[in-house]
Motif scaffolding. Structure first.
Motif, PDB file in Angstrom:
ATOM      1  N   HIS A  22       0.815  -1.214   0.000  1.00 58.14           N
ATOM      2  CA  HIS A  22       0.000   0.000   0.000  1.00 58.14           C
ATOM      3  C   HIS A  22       0.846   1.261   0.000  1.00 58.14           C
ATOM      4  O   HIS A  22       0.405   2.325  -0.458  1.00 58.14           O
ATOM      5  CB  HIS A  22      -0.923   0.006   1.218  1.00 58.14           C
ATOM      6  N   HIS A 339      -3.017  -0.882   9.802  1.00 60.01           N
ATOM      7  CA  HIS A 339      -2.132   0.108   9.182  1.00 60.01           C
ATOM      8  C   HIS A 339      -1.319   0.871  10.223  1.00 60.01           C
ATOM      9  O   HIS A 339      -0.146   1.200   9.987  1.00 60.01           O
ATOM     10  CB  HIS A 339      -2.942   1.077   8.316  1.00 60.01           C
ATOM     11  N   ARG A 497       0.841   6.696   8.626  1.00 61.59           N
ATOM     12  CA  ARG A 497       0.083   5.481   8.350  1.00 61.59           C
ATOM     13  C   ARG A 497      -1.253   5.788   7.687  1.00 61.59           C
ATOM     14  O   ARG A 497      -1.691   5.061   6.784  1.00 61.59           O
ATOM     15  CB  ARG A 497      -0.166   4.685   9.638  1.00 61.59           C
ATOM     16  N   ALA A 501      -1.812   4.458   3.894  1.00 66.17           N
ATOM     17  CA  ALA A 501      -2.868   3.462   3.699  1.00 66.17           C
ATOM     18  C   ALA A 501      -3.659   3.745   2.436  1.00 66.17           C
ATOM     19  O   ALA A 501      -4.252   2.833   1.841  1.00 66.17           O
ATOM     20  CB  ALA A 501      -3.800   3.446   4.906  1.00 66.17           C
TER      21      ALA A 501
END
Length: 629
Positions: A22, A339, A497, A501
């Motif tokens: 990701h 995440h 994060r 993500a």
């Protein structure tokens, strides 16, 4: 902006970089190198921001000697490229990655101080048989490491270590205590996972493969230090003018990208400053289109849309609004925890998560955000205590009295609250626990098991205490501490994060080191003036921001209606989740007390706090990563 991996001595396993696909949907790379210390594996996932063609793929090699995996951006790479080519260095691509490689080849570890950017990288010098691992000044980009008897590994996210033979997910007891009691993490080198550590902002590791042995971890070294608080004295007019110049240049540098750039906009001072300065900087570009993204709720006291709207109208911005629901939150919890890698202290980051999701949907790849301003400029109301303590220490009694009156007039803060905050800033460490109680924070909640409390309370939140020095004001020291140790590292963790993500690169202009050196050097000056927070920012931006934003006194910033959601549509799920947590971790939680506390809070018999969410999130985190009881 990317994901990186490096392992030395361990069996190479490409799953370690695939776990963070990701972070880099635009390409991947993997290289295995035989070294005198065993196999070296270097992995990379690419989010293409600058020079998005194949020339930017990593691992990247320079001069047949240096190879790197790099996450982040060097914003002043154009200026560095010109300097390096003038020195005779050959740079073939238009990437900042090759510039960083050439800079290391030219200056060695001293190249770090020449870089204005956010970065985490692992560089291998084939000739010297040396690994060089570094993180940017404030830790905007993450870098973790884990050692076993067989070798050592470095990663962008903790979950990557689960691909390594021998890794077990075990909680760090001190980390669990600090999180559950105070809601903080990322304030130490240790993480919530036992054995997993991180480089702090402004640190590097240098590993000589000839001397290194498996299981060994060399001591990190500091390459960057902030100036001493209160070391710079400037009148407000000069300070605010310098602040504006540096802030404008910081935004200018962070607009460098070969993909669309947008902004988070809460409607507060910080994000509004970025939107308005960006609007100025792109005004002469007929092809530029500015996008802002706002999270708005119709809950009284939480909706900042009127302020964001004023900024959008002034700047002619294309605005995007998201209004996620309680159901959306519950549907996203497990993905967010996965995440984030570690539990988080409230649902407020879900608003940010939703904003980045909307930006990705709109095709915007880079987002500017306002992290770091409150910590540098005393934007949080609990910092009133340190400001007032500074006046007392220097016997500025009239100003002390005047500031109390102004704070109470502007913000309605009670004398009891102010007294507790001032005492917490002045009294010795032994008084820390009772002062916490005065300020409304219980150091040992009844819902924790007595055994768990007894094992951890001895050094109550020791790493959170602000260092006290004779030559720094309490407020100046607190601003520096929040910037480097407590608040900012945690917020940057969320930012990284949440953005990655959704394959978004988040940039934070307030954390340009030149700006931070000005604000920290000023110490207590020009921050809290006549009860008004962030005075220097207000003065600097007064001609540029809408007046209704400049004159705001409240502080929000992408909150969520957590209390409304918990007591309403999520009530039964919250109670069930609390049950699951205490059943999974009986050595930590007192089951009866947790259940009573949850019902009392949801029924309104005790004040609402984020503690209930911390209990639930800790349990969900443990389940998601298989953390042993």
């Amino acid at each position: 902006m990317c994901g990186i991996w490096a392992s030395l001595g361990l069996s190479p396993d490409k799953r370690a970089i695939d776990l963070v696909a990701h972070r880099g949907p635009d390409g991947d790379g993997w290289e295995e190198i035989a070294t005198q210390a065993g196999p070296l594996a270097l992995g990379h996932r690419r989010l293409a921001i600058i020079a998005p063609d194949a020339s930017g793929l990593q691992p990247m090699t320079y001069d047949d000697r240096y190879v790197i995996v790099f996450n982040g951006e060097i914003y002043n790479y154009r200026e560095l490229r010109d300097e390096l080519t003038a020195l005779g260095r050959s740079i073939r691509t238009k990437t900042d990655t090759e510039v960083l490689l050439a800079a290391y080849a030219q200056w060695g570890e001293a190249c770090l101080s020449r870089c204005n950017g956010m970065f985490a990288f692992v560089l291998f010098d084939k000739q010297a048989q040396r690994l060089f691992i570094a993180r940017d000044r404030f830790g905007v980009k993450p870098l973790y490491y884990w050692a076993s008897p067989k070798g050592i590994a470095f990663a962008s996210e903790i979950k990557q270590f689960t691909a390594v033979e021998g890794f077990q997910a075990r909680r760090d007891e001190r980390g669990a205590w600090d999180f559950l009691v105070s809601g903080v993490f990322d304030h130490r080198r240790e993480t919530m996972f036992s054995g997993v550590q991180q480089l702090r902002g402004g640190e590097y590791l240098s590993i000589d493969l000839a001397a290194w042995r498996p299981g060994g971890v060399p001591a990190p070294r500091r390459w960057y230090e902030l100036p001493r608080p209160d070391s710079l004295a400037l009148p407000m007019e000069e300070a605010s003018a310098r602040f504006l110049d540096l802030m404008r240049d910081s935004v200018r540098l962070r607009l460098r990208a070969d993909v669309p750039v947008g902004t988070c906009l809460s409607g507060g001072l910080d994000s509004s400053t970025i939107v308005c300065l960006m609007s100025e900087l792109i005004a002469d570009d007929p092809n530029a289109q500015q996008h802002s993204f706002t999270c708005a709720f119709d809950t009284p006291g939480l909706d900042e849309w009127t302020y964001a709207k004023a900024v959008n109208e002034q700047c002619g911005t294309t605005s995007h609004i998201v209004s996620p629901s309680a159901e959306d939150l519950w549907a996203a919890i497990d993905a967010m925890i996965w995440h984030q890698d570690e539990p988080f202290g409230s649902t407020s980051i879900f608003a940010q998560w939703s904003v980045f999701a909307e930006a990705h949907k709109a095709g915007v790849t880079v987002m500017l955000d306002g992290q770091g301003a409150d910590e540098q400029l005393a934007g949080y109301h609990p910092m009133f205590g340190a400001a007032l303590a500074g006046h007392l220490k220097k016997l500025r009694l009239q100003r002390f009295v005047n500031e109390i009156k102004a704070i109470r007039r502007r913000h309605g803060t009670s004398m009891e609250r102010l007294t507790g905050l001032v005492l917490a800033s002045l009294l010795p460490r032994g008084w820390f626990t009772p002062i916490l109680r005065l300020t409304g924070r219980s150091p040992a909640p009844a819902w924790l098991n007595t055994g768990f409390t007894a094992a951890n309370e001895g050094d109550l939140l020791g790493s959170l205490r602000v260092p006290r020095t004779a030559d720094a004001s309490p407020l100046g020291a607190l601003c520096a501490h929040q910037l480097t140790t407590t608040s900012v590292p945690m917020l940057l963790h969320f930012e990284d994060r949440n953005s990655m993500a959704h394959a978004i690169e988040a940039r934070v202009p307030f954390l340009d080191y030149r700006l931070a050196e000005l604000t920290i050097g000023l110490g207590e000056a020009h921050k809290l003036v006549d009860g008004e927070t962030k005075a220097i920012l207000r003065r600097a931006m007064e001609p540029i921001l809408p007046s209704k934003v400049t004159n705001r006194q409240d502080k929000l910033g992408f909150p969520t209606p957590e209390e409304v959601w918990f007591k309403g549509p999520l009530r039964e799920r919250i109670l069930a989740a609390a049950d699951e947590t205490v059943e999974a971790y009986p050595t930590i939680f007192n089951a009866d007390q947790v259940r009573r506390y949850a019902r009392d809070m949801l029924d309104g018999r005790v004040p609402f706090s984020f503690a209930l969410w911390r209990i639930i999130c800790f349990g969900r985190w443990g389940q998601r990563f298989g953390v042993a009881a």
